[in-house]
Motif scaffolding. Structure first.
Motif, short mmCIF file in Angstrom:
data_model
loop_
_atom_site.label_atom_id
_atom_site.label_comp_id
_atom_site.label_asym_id
_atom_site.label_seq_id
_atom_site.Cartn_x
_atom_site.Cartn_y
_atom_site.Cartn_z
N UNK A 96 0.86 -1.18 0.00
CA UNK A 96 0.00 0.00 0.00
C UNK A 96 0.89 1.23 0.00
N UNK A 97 0.54 2.19 -0.82
CA UNK A 97 1.29 3.43 -0.92
C UNK A 97 0.33 4.59 -0.75
N UNK A 98 0.64 5.49 0.17
CA UNK A 98 -0.21 6.64 0.43
C UNK A 98 0.50 7.94 0.18
N UNK A 99 -0.21 8.89 -0.38
CA UNK A 99 0.29 10.24 -0.54
C UNK A 99 -0.54 11.15 0.36
N UNK A 100 0.15 11.84 1.25
CA UNK A 100 -0.50 12.67 2.25
C UNK A 100 -0.27 14.13 1.87
N UNK A 101 -1.39 14.81 1.59
CA UNK A 101 -1.35 16.20 1.16
C UNK A 101 -1.75 17.12 2.30
#
Length: 165
Positions: A96-101
């Motif tokens: 799982x890969x998350x991008x946190x903005x």
């Protein structure tokens, strides 16, 4: 590594599978993190966001999920605070890969307008980092603190998680 060339479709089939999520880190105007309590797991605190739909970018996902989960448009321009990589786990059999903005600093009035989807979240909570540390697992708090620090310093972070939160 194989020295045999494979057509792209065959090569892609050999690669690890992963899901991708996009989410927003938000605070109040005093920089106290805002998190949502997960309805299915009351010990879990989450940021507005979720898994990408087919054809969606991580930014589009964060915008859509942020609106679905809070009723608010949380940002206009992408500002990446961090990347979160999770290895496969028993409860999630894929990478799982998350991008946190950065979802910004919300006023008390904006926070009062948050509308939760009761199937996903049961509560909106604003706390200082010190207060959050008392109510989160060590792994989850490290992620929260690193993202808060990324916003403070302006330097995006990379988080790698191999153990459950």
């Amino acid at each position: 590594m194989s020295k045999v060339w494979l057509p792209p479709a065959q090569y892609v089939a050999t690669l690890p599978k992963a899901t991708v999520y996009g989410c927003f880190f938000i605070t109040d105007t005093d920089d106290r993190p805002i998190q949502l309590r997960a309805a299915r797991n009351p010990k879990m605190w989450q940021w507005p966001g979720g898994n990408m739909d087919p054809g969606e970018t991580p930014w589009d996902c964060a915008i859509r999920e942020g609106l679905e989960e809070t009723g608010l448009h949380l940002a206009q321009t992408p500002c990446l605070l961090g990347v979160h990589f999770l290895t496969e786990r028993e409860d999630w059999p894929a990478l799982k890969l998350g991008l946190i903005f950065d979802g910004g600093r919300l006023t008390a009035e904006q926070i009062s307008r948050i509308v939760l989807d009761p199937d996903e979240h049961s509560e909106v909570v604003v706390r200082s980092l010190e207060e959050w540390q008392q109510d989160m697992s060590e792994v989850a708090f490290r992620r929260l603190a690193a993202i808060a620090d990324a916003r403070r310093t302006g330097a995006a972070c990379y988080l790698q998680q191999t153990e459950p939160a």
